[in-house]
Scaffold this motif. Sequence first.
Motif, PDB file in Angstrom:
ATOM      1  N   SER B  29      56.282  30.147  10.957  1.00 21.37           N
ATOM      2  CA  SER B  29      55.177  29.443  10.313  1.00 21.37           C
ATOM      3  C   SER B  29      55.723  28.720   9.088  1.00 21.37           C
ATOM      4  O   SER B  29      55.549  27.517   8.923  1.00 21.37           O
ATOM      5  CB  SER B  29      54.096  30.455   9.920  1.00 21.37           C
ATOM      6  N   TRP B  91      55.263  34.297   7.178  1.00 19.14           N
ATOM      7  CA  TRP B  91      53.831  34.580   7.219  1.00 19.14           C
ATOM      8  C   TRP B  91      53.418  34.618   8.673  1.00 19.14           C
ATOM      9  O   TRP B  91      53.665  33.684   9.428  1.00 19.14           O
ATOM     10  CB  TRP B  91      53.099  33.475   6.473  1.00 19.14           C
ATOM     11  N   GLY B  94      46.842  36.129   9.525  1.00 20.56           N
ATOM     12  CA  GLY B  94      46.107  37.313   9.107  1.00 20.56           C
ATOM     13  C   GLY B  94      46.515  37.768   7.719  1.00 20.56           C
ATOM     14  O   GLY B  94      46.366  38.943   7.398  1.00 20.56           O
ATOM     15  N   PHE B  95      47.062  36.862   6.936  1.00 21.98           N
ATOM     16  CA  PHE B  95      47.435  37.135   5.543  1.00 21.98           C
ATOM     17  C   PHE B  95      48.531  38.182   5.415  1.00 21.98           C
ATOM     18  O   PHE B  95      48.540  38.974   4.479  1.00 21.98           O
ATOM     19  CB  PHE B  95      46.215  37.553   4.722  1.00 21.98           C
ATOM     20  N   LYS B  96      49.447  38.221   6.373  1.00 21.89           N
ATOM     21  CA  LYS B  96      50.536  39.191   6.338  1.00 21.89           C
ATOM     22  C   LYS B  96      51.871  38.470   6.285  1.00 21.89           C
ATOM     23  O   LYS B  96      52.085  37.516   7.031  1.00 21.89           O
ATOM     24  CB  LYS B  96      50.496  40.074   7.580  1.00 21.89           C
ATOM     25  N   THR B  97      52.754  38.921   5.413  1.00 22.69           N
ATOM     26  CA  THR B  97      54.132  38.431   5.372  1.00 22.69           C
ATOM     27  C   THR B  97      55.042  39.550   5.850  1.00 22.69           C
ATOM     28  O   THR B  97      54.972  40.664   5.332  1.00 22.69           O
ATOM     29  CB  THR B  97      54.517  38.005   3.952  1.00 22.69           C
ATOM     30  N   ILE B  98      55.884  39.252   6.845  1.00 22.17           N
ATOM     31  CA  ILE B  98      56.809  40.256   7.351  1.00 22.17           C
ATOM     32  C   ILE B  98      58.225  39.890   6.947  1.00 22.17           C
ATOM     33  O   ILE B  98      58.527  38.710   6.699  1.00 22.17           O
ATOM     34  CB  ILE B  98      56.720  40.413   8.880  1.00 22.17           C
TER      35      ILE B  98
END
Lengths: 118, 109
Positions: B29, B91, B94-98
């Motif tokens: 992304s 990113w 769903g507002f998550k950064t891995i």
Amino acid sequence: NAGVTQTPKFQVLKTGQSMTLQCAQDMNHEYMSWYRQDPGMGLRLIHYSVGAGITDQGEVPNGYNVSRSTTEDFPLRLLSAAPSQTSVYFCASSYFGTGKAWRNSPLHFGNGTRLTVT
Amino acid sequence: QLLEQSPQFLSIQEGENLTVYCNSSSVFSSLQWYRQEPGEGPVLLIALYKAGELTSNGRLTAQFGITRKDSFLNISASIPSDVGIYFCADWTGGFKTIFGAGTRLFVKA
């Protein structure tokens, strides 16, 4: 500027004990999150929040609880500590908005809490 | 989405150049490169937005690959203070950064 402040820096717990890891930020960031760091596994997301009163689960939420009553604070609660929760815990915050502005904004991390559960 | 980083460890001599890699199971992304120094939290080094665009920050250079499922971070003329763990992060929605598992860098003076 303080940025993201985590307390305590170190903590030793016995199995079954509960405790709260504190996180506070002074950058007026709406987005806050908790990660745990284990050797060879990078950073794994526990819980996150996009604003006061709003929280959601990350990759590894079991055994942890969060709440967000103010923009500044995002505490992480261990309900009944287990040896598998021995780790270094990091709190992070960032700007929150819609679309690319949020996706591209950096996470600001605290310096971590090293937790040992015996 | 999974992020795989290589190498896991890297030990180089001061002054050498180095490259670390990040591969994703799906199209990025956007991609961020962080460095974590001992005893501290990660700090953003470079953020990538556009495919093909070379992005620099001093001695650091990063770029997406052609498929936008891989990226590299290059550090030129390494110095002892470059030591730490280098992470790539994306990113996922769903507002998550891995984060990837990281590359641990050692620089010998």
